[in-house]
Design an enzyme around this catalytic site. Sequence first.
Site, mmCIF file in Angstrom:
data_model
loop_
_atom_site.group_PDB
_atom_site.id
_atom_site.type_symbol
_atom_site.label_atom_id
_atom_site.label_comp_id
_atom_site.label_asym_id
_atom_site.label_seq_id
_atom_site.Cartn_x
_atom_site.Cartn_y
_atom_site.Cartn_z
ATOM 1 N N ASN A 108 0.851 -1.189 0.000
ATOM 2 C CA ASN A 108 0.000 0.000 0.000
ATOM 3 C C ASN A 108 0.888 1.240 0.000
ATOM 4 O O ASN A 108 1.959 1.241 0.609
ATOM 5 C CB ASN A 108 -0.874 0.010 1.264
ATOM 6 C CG ASN A 108 -1.788 1.226 1.329
ATOM 7 O OD1 ASN A 108 -2.451 1.565 0.341
ATOM 8 N ND2 ASN A 108 -1.826 1.892 2.471
ATOM 9 N N HIS A 110 0.902 5.142 1.221
ATOM 10 C CA HIS A 110 0.174 6.050 2.109
ATOM 11 C C HIS A 110 0.881 7.407 2.087
ATOM 12 O O HIS A 110 2.106 7.465 2.198
ATOM 13 C CB HIS A 110 0.122 5.489 3.534
ATOM 14 C CG HIS A 110 -0.652 6.369 4.456
ATOM 15 N ND1 HIS A 110 -2.039 6.378 4.473
ATOM 16 C CD2 HIS A 110 -0.251 7.307 5.346
ATOM 17 C CE1 HIS A 110 -2.454 7.285 5.354
ATOM 18 N NE2 HIS A 110 -1.389 7.859 5.902
ATOM 19 N N GLY A 149 -4.321 -4.597 10.435
ATOM 20 C CA GLY A 149 -4.606 -3.262 10.950
ATOM 21 C C GLY A 149 -4.710 -2.238 9.823
ATOM 22 O O GLY A 149 -4.565 -2.565 8.645
HETATM 23 C C1 GAR Z 1 -2.545 8.947 -3.003
HETATM 24 O O1 GAR Z 1 -2.049 10.125 -2.440
HETATM 25 C C2 GAR Z 1 -2.371 7.780 -2.050
HETATM 26 O O2 GAR Z 1 -1.189 7.854 -1.293
HETATM 27 C C3 GAR Z 1 -3.583 7.977 -1.167
HETATM 28 O O3 GAR Z 1 -4.619 8.316 -2.061
HETATM 29 C C4 GAR Z 1 -4.057 9.026 -3.166
HETATM 30 C C5 GAR Z 1 -4.526 8.380 -4.463
HETATM 31 O O4 GAR Z 1 -4.126 9.149 -5.567
HETATM 32 N N1 GAR Z 1 -3.873 6.801 -0.411
HETATM 33 C C6 GAR Z 1 -4.328 6.843 0.852
HETATM 34 O O5 GAR Z 1 -4.579 7.869 1.433
HETATM 35 C C7 GAR Z 1 -4.500 5.475 1.514
HETATM 36 N N2 GAR Z 1 -4.699 5.614 2.922
HETATM 37 P P1 GAR Z 1 -4.047 8.523 -7.020
HETATM 38 O O6 GAR Z 1 -5.399 7.846 -7.291
HETATM 39 O O7 GAR Z 1 -3.838 9.692 -7.919
HETATM 40 O O8 GAR Z 1 -2.920 7.537 -7.052
#
Ligand code: GAR
Length: 208
Positions: A108, A110, A149
């Site tokens: 993942n 984050h 988690g």
């Molecule tokens: C990204 O910033 C990713 O890190 C975040 O969502 C965005 C998706 O952008 N993920 C989270 O917050 C997970 N907890 P994208 O669709 O342009 O890749």
Amino acid sequence: MLRVLVCVSGGGTNLQALIDAVEQGSVTDTEIVQVISNNRNAYALQRAAAHGIRGVCVSPKDFPERAAFYDSFLQAVDDAAPDLIVLAGFLVVLPEAMIRKYRNRILNIHPSLIPSFCGAGYYGLKVHEEALKRGVRVTGATVHFVDEGTDTGPIVLQKAVSVMDGDTPAVLQRRVMEEAEWILLPEAVELFAHGKITVKDGRAVVTK
Ligand code: GAR
């Protein structure tokens, strides 16, 4: 050839970074075999289609209850026969059966330096809003394996990014993507493809 399945919910810029890295050869011995979205309108599905990658939507809205959605989602995952699953902005909590089955094979990304600004409720722009509210001078991004988690699994890669005076959540989000996420995610996949990430005693060991 590493078979990678990417799960997405939105814009898909991290998916795009991975597609570009595979096409340009900075990620090697890797094929993105499928993209799964929980959201039919995710722009990420169009990005996949534009690069000849099969995209499928499995939406919880199409199922009367969570268990039926999870069954169908897990079936779609298994059908792709992935060696590695990448969550690239995927906003669905994974079924525990999937976490067990694919332990240390789900990465993942984050948008913070875990363990700051992570856990339940911290996703997308919200993460950057909270970082700005707290007034941190440094934030960043983390690639980690997924465990039971929320954002608690073994940390694989992290990269710090400066917060600037006057940043808005959107400006900070963009900087974190450009300076950290779009670099870290392909790097992690390349490392995984070459067997350079192992997990020992709940911690990731990376040999570069
Ligand atoms: C990204 O910033 C990713 O890190 C975040 O969502 C965005 C998706 O952008 N993920 C989270 O917050 C997970 N907890 P994208 O669709 O342009 O890749």
